[in-house]
Scaffold this motif. Structure first.
Motif, PDB file in Angstrom:
ATOM      1  N   GLY A  71      47.378  51.457  33.046  1.00  0.00           N
ATOM      2  CA  GLY A  71      47.342  52.460  34.242  1.00  0.00           C
ATOM      3  C   GLY A  71      48.424  51.971  35.054  1.00  0.00           C
ATOM      4  O   GLY A  71      48.998  50.894  35.148  1.00  0.00           O
ATOM      5  N   GLU A  96      46.225  52.338  40.444  1.00  0.00           N
ATOM      6  CA  GLU A  96      45.278  53.383  39.786  1.00  0.00           C
ATOM      7  C   GLU A  96      43.820  52.804  39.613  1.00  0.00           C
ATOM      8  O   GLU A  96      43.571  51.892  39.022  1.00  0.00           O
ATOM      9  CB  GLU A  96      45.762  53.612  38.223  1.00  0.00           C
ATOM     10  CG  GLU A  96      45.128  55.010  37.861  1.00  0.00           C
ATOM     11  CD  GLU A  96      45.758  55.233  36.288  1.00  0.00           C
ATOM     12  OE1 GLU A  96      45.577  56.477  36.027  1.00  0.00           O
ATOM     13  OE2 GLU A  96      46.633  54.574  35.866  1.00  0.00           O
ATOM     14  N   GLU A 122      40.243  57.157  37.967  1.00  0.00           N
ATOM     15  CA  GLU A 122      41.290  57.865  37.462  1.00  0.00           C
ATOM     16  C   GLU A 122      41.566  57.609  35.993  1.00  0.00           C
ATOM     17  O   GLU A 122      41.935  58.555  35.202  1.00  0.00           O
ATOM     18  CB  GLU A 122      42.565  57.766  38.223  1.00  0.00           C
ATOM     19  CG  GLU A 122      42.547  58.135  39.822  1.00  0.00           C
ATOM     20  CD  GLU A 122      43.690  57.411  40.613  1.00  0.00           C
ATOM     21  OE1 GLU A 122      44.127  56.441  40.251  1.00  0.00           O
ATOM     22  OE2 GLU A 122      43.985  57.986  41.854  1.00  0.00           O
ATOM     23  N   ARG A 131      38.881  59.271  34.219  1.00  0.00           N
ATOM     24  CA  ARG A 131      39.128  60.832  34.239  1.00  0.00           C
ATOM     25  C   ARG A 131      40.343  61.233  33.150  1.00  0.00           C
ATOM     26  O   ARG A 131      40.123  62.124  32.331  1.00  0.00           O
ATOM     27  CB  ARG A 131      39.592  61.364  35.433  1.00  0.00           C
ATOM     28  CG  ARG A 131      39.573  62.922  35.264  1.00  0.00           C
ATOM     29  CD  ARG A 131      40.028  63.378  36.880  1.00  0.00           C
ATOM     30  NE  ARG A 131      39.017  63.180  37.801  1.00  0.00           N
ATOM     31  CZ  ARG A 131      38.997  62.302  38.766  1.00  0.00           C
ATOM     32  NH1 ARG A 131      40.245  61.604  39.115  1.00  0.00           N
ATOM     33  NH2 ARG A 131      37.994  62.385  39.792  1.00  0.00           N
ATOM     34  N   ARG A 132      41.187  60.150  33.143  1.00  0.00           N
ATOM     35  CA  ARG A 132      42.000  60.522  32.033  1.00  0.00           C
ATOM     36  C   ARG A 132      41.724  60.311  30.463  1.00  0.00           C
ATOM     37  O   ARG A 132      42.125  61.184  29.725  1.00  0.00           O
ATOM     38  CB  ARG A 132      43.362  59.641  32.351  1.00  0.00           C
ATOM     39  CG  ARG A 132      44.686  59.921  31.733  1.00  0.00           C
ATOM     40  CD  ARG A 132      45.874  59.462  32.397  1.00  0.00           C
ATOM     41  NE  ARG A 132      46.041  58.067  32.827  1.00  0.00           N
ATOM     42  CZ  ARG A 132      46.386  57.081  32.322  1.00  0.00           C
ATOM     43  NH1 ARG A 132      46.634  57.267  30.988  1.00  0.00           N
ATOM     44  NH2 ARG A 132      46.106  55.999  32.732  1.00  0.00           N
ATOM     45  N   ASP A 170      39.793  63.569  29.924  1.00  0.00           N
ATOM     46  CA  ASP A 170      40.771  64.588  29.682  1.00  0.00           C
ATOM     47  C   ASP A 170      41.333  64.725  28.382  1.00  0.00           C
ATOM     48  O   ASP A 170      41.490  65.619  27.489  1.00  0.00           O
ATOM     49  CB  ASP A 170      41.781  64.617  30.801  1.00  0.00           C
ATOM     50  CG  ASP A 170      41.086  65.002  32.164  1.00  0.00           C
ATOM     51  OD1 ASP A 170      39.969  65.707  32.104  1.00  0.00           O
ATOM     52  OD2 ASP A 170      41.702  64.858  33.010  1.00  0.00           O
ATOM     53  N   ASP A 171      41.780  63.453  27.802  1.00  0.00           N
ATOM     54  CA  ASP A 171      42.288  63.269  26.415  1.00  0.00           C
ATOM     55  C   ASP A 171      41.447  63.690  25.233  1.00  0.00           C
ATOM     56  O   ASP A 171      41.789  64.001  24.483  1.00  0.00           O
ATOM     57  CB  ASP A 171      42.985  61.957  26.276  1.00  0.00           C
ATOM     58  CG  ASP A 171      43.942  61.454  26.955  1.00  0.00           C
ATOM     59  OD1 ASP A 171      44.749  62.344  27.579  1.00  0.00           O
ATOM     60  OD2 ASP A 171      44.374  60.279  27.346  1.00  0.00           O
TER      61      ASP A 171
END
Length: 392
Positions: free
Chosen positions: A158, A162, A166, A169-170, A173-174
């Motif tokens: 990150g 970061e 976060e 969440r990333r 999302d991936d």
């Protein structure tokens, strides 16, 4: 209003069920359906609590006084988890867990857990995983204290400063993106199968209905299949398609058994199961199966109609199949086994059957044959004369 019950034998986690009446017409004061969902997920309800509020409390959903009562009741009956019949916001869930001192979950997660346990096909598992990831992504907002730590600097994942939240969440999302891409491939394969059926001009029938209405039992009775059927919510999740022979004049049609619907079905599941529910969208006729022995069947019909509207299948011709005729009390038996029932302001053909005993099944086959022939266009006088009339 509170009630208690015996803890079933076994290692099932004891849970306290909580429902809040906001004045909505479908509120289940006895929390019967939530209890069945809990049992289907392998949990053991030990006590139930229902209360009334005008609006949800922003912090605790039920207010501090009722939260105190929940905590006391849970301690009294040895509950290790609290289940709410309504969807909780991430903040409300976090606050309740801190206040009560026990894990707190809601109806949405309970349904997701059942789906995760029951999915068998590759497609079903992908759909459940997508819905689970979408639900989890909303629970990252300051739900766990470790997510507040910052990450960054040389050699760390990150960017500088970061936060862990976060990064998580990333990652989610991936994972959602990858799962969506895999589902697109599955959807493409299903589309190919549907186009093949269309080229063969196959008449398509999809079985829909509220969960535990007897859809899989009816499916097995019609096509002599061995799809899993049980007296429990969401006994089957994966769509099964078989050929149904309806006599010389009609030949074979395609019959699909789809996942059951339920009140307050999470929107994430509706979206995630789009590929499976596509069988219903592309059907020529929907066999809408209703549990005739359930006194709440009008509300269950309304819930199914809401989902059909959401997926774009509301305008497809329906045949209402009031199942479990054998479970009706003598005084509740219908005057006629075939009539009409009003759905969304329009009359829909209805037929009473018992998929278990076989009562009314011959009449159902005849009705389906008439509908399949009508879809092909005008019949010759000879074919029309040979087709059986309505059953008495």
């Amino acid at each position: 209003m509170t009630s208690t019950e015996q803890i079933p034998d076994g290692s099932a986690t004891p849970v306290l069920l909580v429902g809040v009446d906001f004045g909505l017409p479908h509120f289940d004061g006895e929390l019967e359906e939530l209890g069945l969902l809990a049992q289907a997920a392998g949990l053991a309800p030990v006590a139930r609590l229902a209360c009334k509020r005008k609006v949800p409390d922003a912090a605790l959903f039920v207010g501090s006084g009722k939260a105190d009562e929940i905590r006391t009741l849970a301690q009294m009956h040895g509950a290790q988890e609290v289940l709410f019949d309504q969807a909780l916001s991430p903040a409300q869930q976090r606050n309740l867990e801190r206040y009560i001192g026990l894990p707190v979950n809601d109806r949405t997660l309970l349904i997701l857990e059942i789906f995760a346990q029951r999915a068998r096909s590759h497609e079903g598992k992908l759909q459940v995983e997508l819905a689970r990831l979408q639900y989890l992504s909303t629970r990252l907002v300051r739900r766990w204290s470790h997510l507040e730590r910052q990450r960054g600097g040389i050699g760390a994942r990150g960017g500088p400063g970061e936060r862990q939240i976060e990064l998580d969440r990333r990652m989610i999302d991936d994972a959602i993106k990858r799962t969506r891409e895999r589902l697109v491939k599955v959807k493409r394969q299903r589309g190919t199968q549907r186009r093949q059926r269309e080229r063969r001009e196959t008449f398509n029938i999809s079985i829909v209905g509220y969960t535990n209405a007897g859809k899989s039992t009816l499916f097995n009775a019609l096509v002599k299949a061995r799809a899993y059927a049980a007296n429990q919510l969401f006994a089957t999740l994966d769509t099964t398609t078989r050929q149904l022979y309806l006599g010389q004049d009609v030949g074979s049609v395609s019959l699909s058994d789809t996942v059951g619907f339920i009140r307050d079905l999470p929107h994430g599941l509706v979206d995630a199961f789009e590929a499976t529910l596509q069988e219903a969208v592309d059907a020529d006729v929907l066999l809408h199966v209703v549990d005739a022995s359930n006194p709440g069947y009008p509300e269950q019909i309304a819930q199914v109609q809401r989902v059909l509207h959401e997926i774009g299948a509301a305008d497809i011709t329906q045949l209402l199949v009031f199942n479990k005729l054998d479970a009706l009390e003598p005084g509740a038996l219908p005057a006629a086994l075939q009539d009409e029932y009003e759905v969304d302001g329009r009359p829909v053909d209805r037929i009473f059957v018992s998929a278990r005993s076989g009562a009314g099944m011959a009449a159902l086959r005849e009705q389906l044959a008439r509908m399949a022939l009508a879809a092909r266009g005008p019949m010759s006088p000879g074919a029309a004369a040979e087709l059986p009339g309505p059953a008495d």
